[in-house]
Design a protein around this motif. Structure first.
Motif, short mmCIF file in Angstrom:
data_model
loop_
_atom_site.label_atom_id
_atom_site.label_comp_id
_atom_site.label_asym_id
_atom_site.label_seq_id
_atom_site.Cartn_x
_atom_site.Cartn_y
_atom_site.Cartn_z
N LYS A 223 40.58 24.67 7.27
CA LYS A 223 39.54 24.22 8.19
C LYS A 223 39.69 22.73 8.48
O LYS A 223 39.54 22.28 9.62
CB LYS A 223 38.16 24.48 7.55
CG LYS A 223 37.04 24.37 8.55
CD LYS A 223 35.73 24.71 7.88
CE LYS A 223 34.59 24.04 8.60
NZ LYS A 223 33.42 23.88 7.73
N LYS A 224 40.07 21.98 7.45
CA LYS A 224 40.26 20.54 7.65
C LYS A 224 41.39 20.29 8.63
O LYS A 224 41.33 19.41 9.48
CB LYS A 224 40.56 19.86 6.32
CG LYS A 224 39.35 19.80 5.40
CD LYS A 224 39.63 18.87 4.25
CE LYS A 224 38.41 18.70 3.37
NZ LYS A 224 37.99 19.95 2.71
N TYR A 225 42.47 21.08 8.49
CA TYR A 225 43.59 20.84 9.40
C TYR A 225 43.28 21.31 10.82
O TYR A 225 43.74 20.71 11.78
CB TYR A 225 44.86 21.49 8.86
CG TYR A 225 45.50 20.59 7.83
CD1 TYR A 225 46.35 19.57 8.23
CD2 TYR A 225 45.20 20.71 6.48
CE1 TYR A 225 46.90 18.70 7.31
CE2 TYR A 225 45.74 19.85 5.55
CZ TYR A 225 46.59 18.86 5.97
OH TYR A 225 47.12 17.99 5.07
N ALA A 227 40.38 21.00 12.03
CA ALA A 227 39.55 19.89 12.51
C ALA A 227 40.43 18.74 12.97
O ALA A 227 40.19 18.13 14.02
CB ALA A 227 38.61 19.43 11.40
N SER A 228 41.49 18.45 12.19
CA SER A 228 42.34 17.33 12.61
C SER A 228 43.06 17.66 13.90
O SER A 228 43.31 16.79 14.73
CB SER A 228 43.33 16.98 11.51
OG SER A 228 44.24 18.03 11.33
N LEU B 231 42.33 13.79 5.48
CA LEU B 231 41.82 14.92 6.25
C LEU B 231 40.30 15.07 6.23
O LEU B 231 39.72 15.40 7.27
CB LEU B 231 42.50 16.21 5.79
CG LEU B 231 43.71 16.65 6.61
CD1 LEU B 231 43.25 17.06 8.01
CD2 LEU B 231 44.75 15.55 6.77
N PHE B 234 38.71 13.60 8.99
CA PHE B 234 38.96 14.19 10.30
C PHE B 234 37.86 15.17 10.70
O PHE B 234 37.62 15.38 11.88
CB PHE B 234 40.31 14.91 10.30
CG PHE B 234 41.44 14.01 10.69
CD1 PHE B 234 41.71 13.79 12.03
CD2 PHE B 234 42.22 13.39 9.74
CE1 PHE B 234 42.74 12.96 12.40
CE2 PHE B 234 43.25 12.57 10.11
CZ PHE B 234 43.51 12.34 11.45
N GLU B 235 37.20 15.77 9.72
CA GLU B 235 36.14 16.70 10.08
C GLU B 235 35.04 15.98 10.84
O GLU B 235 34.55 16.46 11.85
CB GLU B 235 35.59 17.37 8.83
CG GLU B 235 36.50 18.50 8.35
CD GLU B 235 35.90 19.29 7.21
OE1 GLU B 235 35.30 18.65 6.33
OE2 GLU B 235 36.03 20.52 7.21
N ALA B 238 36.33 15.12 14.26
CA ALA B 238 36.37 16.28 15.14
C ALA B 238 34.97 16.60 15.65
O ALA B 238 34.78 16.95 16.81
CB ALA B 238 36.95 17.47 14.39
#
Lengths: 301, 247
Positions: A223-225, A227-228, B231, B234-235, B238
């Motif tokens: 999920k984090k990736y 998001a990135s 990371l 990044f959430e 996003a």
């Protein structure tokens, strides 16, 4: 990879040559520089230059590069005779050259004579065991024969030495994915992310591999990736939007009943909204299906 | 110093100036082809190639470390730097210095000698030839005046302090040709011709390169690397991006 501006330039040149506007040589140079595979066009534009002695001699030393380029294009189009002529000319000019030897091997490959090609490549490798192009040809050949495990083995052996060759890592990752060896594929994508941390495609591919593997931890990382990827593409990547939703749903399923750490639910609902907006703009007739799906995942009310 | 000009015989132009230049060019071309013949292809050593690649990959690990999950980073770090068989770890004693390696490899020495010979022999010969036939007279005049400091450059071989500096002695003309023809050579022989002496000098000085030192330097900088996973941030980013789209 070909940038958008370069592709536009290439296409403009292509139509210019197609309509008799000249510039064939510029087109061929650009195609070679960008490493695009437009063999039919290269063959169509390159062959007249080679057949015209005056145009050919104008190129000077570049003449031989053109011979090589046309030979490879001809093999790609299964014009074996043309390729053979080109290689014969090159062989006359550069006897004993490794580069021409590689072309010879490729010609055998194009004819489907893999054993013969193998023999040619082995001969070259004996002289120069560190020839990258030949080792890559061998991988490609193993792949062409459908022997993916051999391709994996060869690639691993190649990466043992040339471990900074990221095209090879990428190839290996794709083979691993096709073989459903996700752990190994994830490793390769990690390497690719290390190499170019700002390319969203690698983040997306890594997230997808992690999601496929499943498990709570992997899903959270995936999920984090995703998001990135959303961040790096500015939210333009539909696949990443879906990915966030799917991960969120899978995590909520897995974490059900357990002491779940309260994660912010903002991201997935925002992603769902963004998806809906995009569908309303581009495919209004499918909005109903999407709404049903997202409702099923409890991402929209 | 008198006001009147020295008049140079046209025979000097025909029999010294032009032949000298032509011979220099021809020798340069000849040298190019001879060195091309003598150049031996040297297969790169597998270990050297691999070391270079390891350093490249380690550099990428260092630069992009924060973009991979912590677990994967630590496993990579162990792979690179552990004391038993980490690929960046250089066992003590194995770190031989490059100088010794150079002398232990006769091929390398022979190669260098060949290069040097192809450079020195023609130069000595032409210099002797010029000295023997054309020494000690004025061969040309450059069309602009120069200061006294140029005397040693332009009038090598003539020990007269009264001649105007703009006159060029034959031996100086030889030197001017020797160093000034590089542009012409790259024009007629292609960009990367073997006659480029300056480049060769650069290569020679690059011999002090020691891969083992680079490896251990890279190892140290990976060892002290702090992993801070980027990371999770990044959430939030996003979310911000999506909010902008949705609204």
């Amino acid at each position: 990879m070909v940038g958008a501006a370069e592709e536009v330039h290439l296409n403009r040149l292509e139509s210019q040559v197609e309509n008799g506007g000249g510039g064939a040589w510029e087109y061929l140079c650009l195609a070679r520089k960008l490493k695009v595979r437009r063999s039919d066009k290269v063959l169509k534009f390159g062959l007249p230059i080679l057949n015209d002695p005056r145009a050919r001699s104008k190129l000077g030393g570049e003449e031989w590069t053109l011979y090589e380029q046309v030979a490879i294009a001809a093999m790609d189009c299964q014009q074996i005779d043309i390729a053979k002529d080109c290689i014969t000319t090159l062989l006359k000019r550069f006897p004993g050259s490794t580069r021409v030897g590689r072309l010879n091997g490729m010609l055998s490959e194009a004819k489907g004579e893999f054993a013969e090609a193998e023999r040619v490549y082995e001969q070259i490798l004996e002289k120069n065991p560190l020839d990258q192009a030949i080792q890559k040809r061998k991988v490609a050949m193993a792949k062409a024969r459908g022997d993916l495990s051999a391709a994996v083995e060869l690639l691993n052996k190649y990466l043992e030495i040339f471990m900074a060759d990221y095209d090879a890592w990428r190839e290996l990752a794709e083979i691993y994915v096709s073989q459903q060896m996700y752990k190994q594929a994830a490793f390769c994508y990690e390497e690719l992310i290390l190499f170019q941390p700002t390319v969203p495609l690698y983040h997306l591919a890594y997230a997808e591999v992690l999601y496929t593997m499943g498990g709570l931890e992997n899903l959270q990382t995936a999920k984090k990736y995703y998001a990135s990827t959303i961040d790096l593409t500015g939210g333009q990547n539909t696949r990443a939007l879906y990915g966030v939703c799917m991960c969120a749903f899978a995590i909520s399923q897995l974490a059900k009943g357990r002491s779940k750490e309260q994660e912010s639910a903002d991201l997935q609902s925002l992603a769902a909204e963004a998806l809906l907006k995009e569908y309303k703009q581009r495919a209004p007739d499918k909005v109903a299906i999407l709404t049903a799906t997202l409702r099923g995942m409890k991402l929209i009310s | 110093m008198s006001g009147e000009d020295l008049v140079l015989d046209t025979a000097i132009r025909d029999w010294v100036l032009i032949p000298l230049s032509v011979v220099m060019v021809l020798i340069g071309v000849l040298r190019y082809f001879v060195s091309k013949l003598m150049r031996s292809y040297q297969a790169p050593d597998q270990k050297v190639v691999r070391d270079g690649q390891v350093i490249l990959r380690a550099g990428h690990l260092r630069a992009g470390a924060n973009f991979i999950p912590p677990k994967t980073f630590y496993s990579r770090r162990t792979y690179f730097t552990n004391e038993e068989n980490g690929i960046l770890h250089v066992p003590k004693g194995q770190a031989q210095n490059a100088q010794a390696q150079m002398f232990s490899d006769p091929n390398m020495a022979v190669d260098m000698m060949k290069k040097n010979l192809s450079m020195i022999i023609p130069q000595t010969l032409t210099f002797a030839w010029v000295n023997f036939f054309f020494s000690g007279f004025v061969a040309a005049k450059i069309p602009f005046p120069l200061t006294q400091r140029f005397r040693s450059m332009l009038q090598n071989g003539i020990d007269l302090s009264t001649v105007d500096v703009s006159y060029v002695s034959s031996r100086s003309w030889y030197f001017l040709n020797l160093f000034g023809l590089r542009g012409l050579f790259s024009l007629i022989l292609g960009e990367e011709n073997a006659t480029d002496d300056a480049q060769r000098m650069m290569q020679m000085s690059g011999f002090g390169f020691d891969p083992a030192k680079n490896l251990s330097a890279e190892k140290d900088s990976i060892d002290i690397l702090q992993h801070d996973w980027a990371l999770p941030k990044f959430e939030k980013r996003a979310e911000a991006v999506l909010r902008r789209i949705v609204s």
